[in-house]
Design a protein around this motif. Structure first.
Motif, short mmCIF file in Angstrom:
data_model
loop_
_atom_site.label_atom_id
_atom_site.label_comp_id
_atom_site.label_asym_id
_atom_site.label_seq_id
_atom_site.Cartn_x
_atom_site.Cartn_y
_atom_site.Cartn_z
N PHE A 151 -72.38 4.98 55.13
CA PHE A 151 -73.00 5.92 56.07
C PHE A 151 -72.59 7.35 55.72
O PHE A 151 -71.41 7.64 55.59
N ILE A 152 -73.60 8.23 55.60
CA ILE A 152 -73.32 9.63 55.29
C ILE A 152 -74.29 10.54 56.05
O ILE A 152 -75.29 10.08 56.60
N GLU A 153 -73.97 11.82 56.08
CA GLU A 153 -74.91 12.86 56.50
C GLU A 153 -75.31 13.62 55.25
O GLU A 153 -74.45 14.01 54.44
N SER A 154 -76.60 13.85 55.06
CA SER A 154 -77.08 14.54 53.87
C SER A 154 -76.52 15.96 53.80
O SER A 154 -76.23 16.48 52.72
N LEU A 155 -76.40 16.59 54.94
CA LEU A 155 -75.81 17.91 55.07
C LEU A 155 -74.87 17.84 56.25
O LEU A 155 -75.29 17.74 57.39
#
Length: 431
Positions: A151-155
């Motif tokens: 799980f990540i945030e693109s920005l």
């Protein structure tokens, strides 16, 4: 529709004007339930053999247009809208995972998401390892036998780190787990994570996509590219006791995940989006491309100006030549770097609080992505519940101010901050 450009899709995708009385605007279907033709029709809708609407907790005509439109803009297979961005994340993870599963996540996450992963999900038997996302190999190093998602945030919000989505997607694929990307800050107008290997994309529709601070909403978009039959996800390959023995991977194939989100996730967790909010969000989505361009232009100019202010110790914006994320921004965000700017103010914690108390155009509130400019001090608000160590890992320092730069005249925004800087104790500026 697939050959049309972004701005055209944002205005037309999912809405057949020959239906619904020929309405040009998408109607609000403010109904909780829908009449079946007969008992056989009802049975067919429930066993998925007949398309149609059943109950607004599961699907709704207004919501359906929004889902189709967002799917088209992100280049996915299908989507489900939810009551908020937080519910989109929770519904995704609770639909996908079971007790004993493990997540590898970027440590530069929004505070509410960090808390969900670090505090709430462990109570349900799902644990998370947070890693420095600057090197995709860190995700592989943290992977365990029971890892079932990355799980990540693109920005990142508020760290504003641009992640190498393509590199992280390769690690996820190697470990046979889906890559889930929260693309809220970048928006589909600036970045499509699916193009770089993301399997599931999430947005808080409350932010830039709605754009006017009136309506909560979230969306889960399935790329339809993940192999749920790889042996790690029995929920998709074994008969579902929650849906009369349905085997999702056989019956729905590429749409197995997003179908499960709707017919079990929405049904059981109940995070349905209000049709009225869907209507409001559609209005905002229609102008997203125009607005996000102005947000990005204003943010870059304001960040450049802040670098020259004596009260400021540092400025973070991916579009700046001085940003360590500039190379990745050039690859992933060439059309603009969105509207969030962070900076540090001399005098630290107290000066930062004084500053956010003093602006008049910038509104002090806990939101981003509004057409109006917003300001907040995360250490005392949005990330207050995190430990000092956790705050630091997410990029929150005591002196950090987060700006959500709106579409006002840029000179008025500079003037507002200049006057607010003047309220800081002069002793703090020389300390």
């Amino acid at each position: 529709m697939s050959t049309q450009k972004f701005a055209t899709k944002a205005l037309h995708a999912g809405h057949d004007v020959s239906q619904n009385g020929g309405t040009r605007a998408v109607p609000i279907y403010q109904s909780t339930a829908y009449v079946f033709d007969d008992s056989d029709d009802a049975a067919g809708r429930f066993n998925l053999s007949v398309p149609g609407f059943i109950y607004t907790r599961l699907n709704n005509p207004t919501n359906d247009v929004l889902e189709q439109r967002l799917t088209a803009l992100e280049g996915g297979l299908a989507a489900v809208v939810t009551a908020s961005g937080a519910s989109a994340i929770a519904t995704t993870l609770l639909t996908l995972l079971r007790a004993g599963d493990h997540i590898v996540a970027s440590n530069s996450l929004y505070g509410g998401t960090y808390n969900l992963l670090s505090v709430t999900l462990p109570r349900h038997g799902v644990t998370t390892t947070f890693v420095d996302p600057s090197d995709p190999a860190n995700f592989a190093k943290a992977a365990q036998e029971n890892t079932r998602a990355i799980f990540i945030e693109s920005l990142g919000n508020p760290k504003l780190d641009v992640l190498d989505i393509e590199g992280i997607a390769k690690e996820a694929k190697a470990h046979k787990v889906p890559l889930i990307v929260d693309n809220t800050v970048a928006t589909p107008s600036l970045l499509n994570p699916i193009e770089y290997g993301a399997n599931i994309v999430i947005h808080s529709l409350t932010k830039y996509i709605n754009g006017n601070g009136t309506s909560l909403g979230g969306v889960i978009i399935d790329a339809g590219t993940f192999d749920w039959t790889n042996g790690k996800f029995p929920e998709f390959t074994e008969p579902s006791p929650g849906y009369h023995g349905l085997v999702y991977s056989e019956a729905l194939e590429a749409a197995a995940f997003i179908a499960k989100v709707r017919i079990e996730g929405l049904r059981d967790y109940g995070s349905a989006l209000s049709p009225f909010n869907a209507f409001q969000i559609i209005q905002g989505l229609e102008t997203l491309e125009v607005r996000i361009k102005k947000h990005s232009e204003n943010a870059l100019e304001l960040a450049t100006w802040l670098q020259d202010q004596k009260e400021v110790t540092w400025v973070n914006y991916p579009g700046l030549e001085s940003s360590k994320y500039k190379k990745l921004a050039d690859k992933y965000l060439p059309k603009g770097q969105s509207g969030i700017v962070t900076f540090g103010v001399k005098g630290g914690y107290e000066s930062a609080k004084k500053l956010v108390d003093s602006t008049k155009v910038f509104s002090l509130l806990a939101n981003i992505g509004d057409t109006k400019s917003l300001i907040i001090h995360p250490a005392s608000t949005t990330h207050q519940q995190l430990s000092d160590e956790a705050q630091e890992s997410t990029g929150v320092t005591k002196d950090l101010i987060r700006l959500s730069v709106g579409i006002e005249n840029i000179e008025d925004l500079k003037h507002d901050l200049k006057e607010a800087f003047a309220t800081i104790d002069s002793k703090a500026l020389v300390s």
